[in-house]
Design a protein around this motif. Structure first.
Motif, short mmCIF file in Angstrom:
data_model
loop_
_atom_site.label_atom_id
_atom_site.label_comp_id
_atom_site.label_asym_id
_atom_site.label_seq_id
_atom_site.Cartn_x
_atom_site.Cartn_y
_atom_site.Cartn_z
N LEU A 159 0.87 -1.18 0.00
CA LEU A 159 0.00 0.00 0.00
C LEU A 159 0.90 1.22 0.00
O LEU A 159 1.73 1.38 0.90
N ILE A 160 0.75 2.04 -1.01
CA ILE A 160 1.51 3.28 -1.11
C ILE A 160 0.53 4.43 -0.89
O ILE A 160 -0.46 4.55 -1.61
N ASP A 161 0.80 5.22 0.13
CA ASP A 161 -0.03 6.38 0.45
C ASP A 161 0.69 7.61 -0.10
O ASP A 161 1.73 8.00 0.41
N PHE A 162 0.14 8.17 -1.15
CA PHE A 162 0.68 9.39 -1.75
C PHE A 162 -0.19 10.55 -1.29
O PHE A 162 -1.13 10.94 -1.95
N ARG A 163 0.09 11.03 -0.05
CA ARG A 163 -0.64 12.14 0.54
C ARG A 163 -2.15 11.93 0.53
O ARG A 163 -2.93 12.83 0.21
N GLY A 164 -2.58 10.69 0.84
CA GLY A 164 -4.00 10.38 0.93
C GLY A 164 -4.59 9.73 -0.31
O GLY A 164 -5.75 9.31 -0.29
N VAL A 165 -3.83 9.63 -1.38
CA VAL A 165 -4.26 8.89 -2.56
C VAL A 165 -3.51 7.56 -2.52
O VAL A 165 -2.28 7.54 -2.42
N TYR A 166 -4.27 6.45 -2.60
CA TYR A 166 -3.67 5.15 -2.40
C TYR A 166 -3.37 4.42 -3.70
O TYR A 166 -4.17 4.43 -4.63
N ILE A 167 -2.19 3.83 -3.71
CA ILE A 167 -1.71 3.02 -4.83
C ILE A 167 -1.48 1.63 -4.25
O ILE A 167 -0.75 1.47 -3.27
N ASN A 168 -2.13 0.63 -4.84
CA ASN A 168 -2.04 -0.74 -4.34
C ASN A 168 -1.26 -1.60 -5.32
O ASN A 168 -1.48 -1.52 -6.53
N LEU A 169 -0.37 -2.40 -4.78
CA LEU A 169 0.35 -3.39 -5.57
C LEU A 169 0.18 -4.72 -4.86
O LEU A 169 0.19 -4.78 -3.62
N SER A 170 0.02 -5.79 -5.63
CA SER A 170 -0.08 -7.10 -5.01
C SER A 170 0.49 -8.16 -5.95
O SER A 170 0.47 -7.99 -7.17
N VAL A 171 0.99 -9.21 -5.34
CA VAL A 171 1.45 -10.37 -6.08
C VAL A 171 1.01 -11.60 -5.29
O VAL A 171 1.18 -11.66 -4.07
N ALA A 172 0.39 -12.54 -5.99
CA ALA A 172 -0.11 -13.75 -5.34
C ALA A 172 1.05 -14.70 -5.05
O ALA A 172 2.10 -14.64 -5.69
N ALA A 173 0.83 -15.59 -4.10
CA ALA A 173 1.84 -16.60 -3.77
C ALA A 173 2.18 -17.41 -5.02
O ALA A 173 1.29 -17.81 -5.77
N GLY A 174 3.47 -17.59 -5.24
CA GLY A 174 3.93 -18.39 -6.36
C GLY A 174 3.84 -17.72 -7.72
O GLY A 174 4.14 -18.33 -8.75
N SER A 175 3.46 -16.47 -7.76
CA SER A 175 3.27 -15.75 -9.03
C SER A 175 4.36 -14.71 -9.24
O SER A 175 4.98 -14.24 -8.29
N THR A 176 4.56 -14.34 -10.50
CA THR A 176 5.44 -13.22 -10.82
C THR A 176 4.64 -12.02 -11.31
O THR A 176 5.21 -10.98 -11.61
N THR A 177 3.31 -12.16 -11.39
CA THR A 177 2.45 -11.08 -11.87
C THR A 177 2.17 -10.09 -10.74
O THR A 177 1.63 -10.45 -9.69
N ILE A 178 2.54 -8.84 -10.96
CA ILE A 178 2.27 -7.77 -10.01
C ILE A 178 1.08 -6.97 -10.54
O ILE A 178 1.09 -6.52 -11.69
N VAL A 179 0.06 -6.81 -9.71
CA VAL A 179 -1.12 -6.03 -10.07
C VAL A 179 -0.97 -4.64 -9.45
O VAL A 179 -0.77 -4.51 -8.25
N LEU A 180 -1.07 -3.62 -10.29
CA LEU A 180 -1.04 -2.22 -9.87
C LEU A 180 -2.46 -1.69 -9.96
O LEU A 180 -3.10 -1.81 -11.01
N ASP A 181 -2.95 -1.13 -8.87
CA ASP A 181 -4.30 -0.60 -8.83
C ASP A 181 -4.28 0.77 -8.17
O ASP A 181 -3.80 0.92 -7.04
N ILE A 182 -4.78 1.78 -8.89
CA ILE A 182 -4.91 3.13 -8.35
C ILE A 182 -6.39 3.50 -8.48
O ILE A 182 -6.80 4.12 -9.46
N PRO A 183 -7.19 3.08 -7.51
CA PRO A 183 -8.64 3.26 -7.63
C PRO A 183 -9.09 4.70 -7.83
O PRO A 183 -10.05 4.95 -8.56
N ALA A 184 -8.42 5.64 -7.20
CA ALA A 184 -8.84 7.05 -7.26
C ALA A 184 -8.83 7.61 -8.68
O ALA A 184 -9.57 8.54 -8.97
N ILE A 185 -7.99 7.03 -9.54
CA ILE A 185 -7.92 7.55 -10.91
C ILE A 185 -8.25 6.47 -11.95
O ILE A 185 -8.01 6.65 -13.14
N GLY A 186 -8.77 5.33 -11.48
CA GLY A 186 -9.27 4.30 -12.38
C GLY A 186 -8.20 3.56 -13.16
O GLY A 186 -8.45 3.15 -14.30
N ILE A 187 -7.05 3.33 -12.58
CA ILE A 187 -5.98 2.61 -13.27
C ILE A 187 -5.76 1.25 -12.62
O ILE A 187 -5.61 1.16 -11.40
#
Length: 137
Positions: A71-99
């Motif tokens: 969880l990256i907090d950029f002055r109250g705007v949140y950027i989420n990154l996640s990777v599942a167990a055993g995976s190399t795929t990183i999911v980037l999600d920035i809900p506030a701007i729809g990315i």
């Protein structure tokens, strides 16, 4: 007159809350119950924290197959990154701007490299949207 202005500005700075001087980004990493939190002043420093060597140094339970949430907090705007167990795929999600983007490399470090490349290509647009969101709030 100039000395008086400097004194007033110095007092104003001293009276500002310490949060004004905090890092622009607060990053919280979590894997299997182990958590690490740190503040940074640049997105490059945040991305560096996602390298395997840094994750291993900061999260004692981390392995290259662990599930990780960031969880990256950029002055109250949140950027989420996640990777599942055993995976190399990183999911980037920035809900506030729809990315939402996915990055899959041959290993996790190459997926992080893919994020860096994506930011180089799309960073100006992402930063503009993030700044608009920050100003709106």
């Amino acid at each position: 007159m100039f000395k008086k202005l400097v004194l007033i500005l110095a007092l104003a700075v001293i009276m500002l809350p310490s949060t004004v001087f905090a890092g622009l980004f607060t990053i919280s990493l979590e894997t299997e119950g182990d958590t690490y939190t740190q503040e940074f002043s640049s997105i490059e420093s945040v991305i560096d924290e996602l390298d395997t060597a840094e994750l291993e140094a900061n999260l004692s339970d981390y392995t290259d197959t662990s599930a990780v949430t960031v969880l990256i907090d950029f002055r109250g705007v949140y950027i989420n990154l996640s990777v599942a167990a055993g995976s190399t795929t990183i999911v980037l999600d920035i809900p506030a701007i729809g990315i939402t983007e996915e990055f899959t490399g041959i290993d996790r470090d190459s997926s992080v490299d893919d994020i860096e490349d994506w930011l180089k290509d799309n960073g100006d647009d992402v930063v503009s949207k993030l700044m608009e969101k920050l100003v709106a709030e």
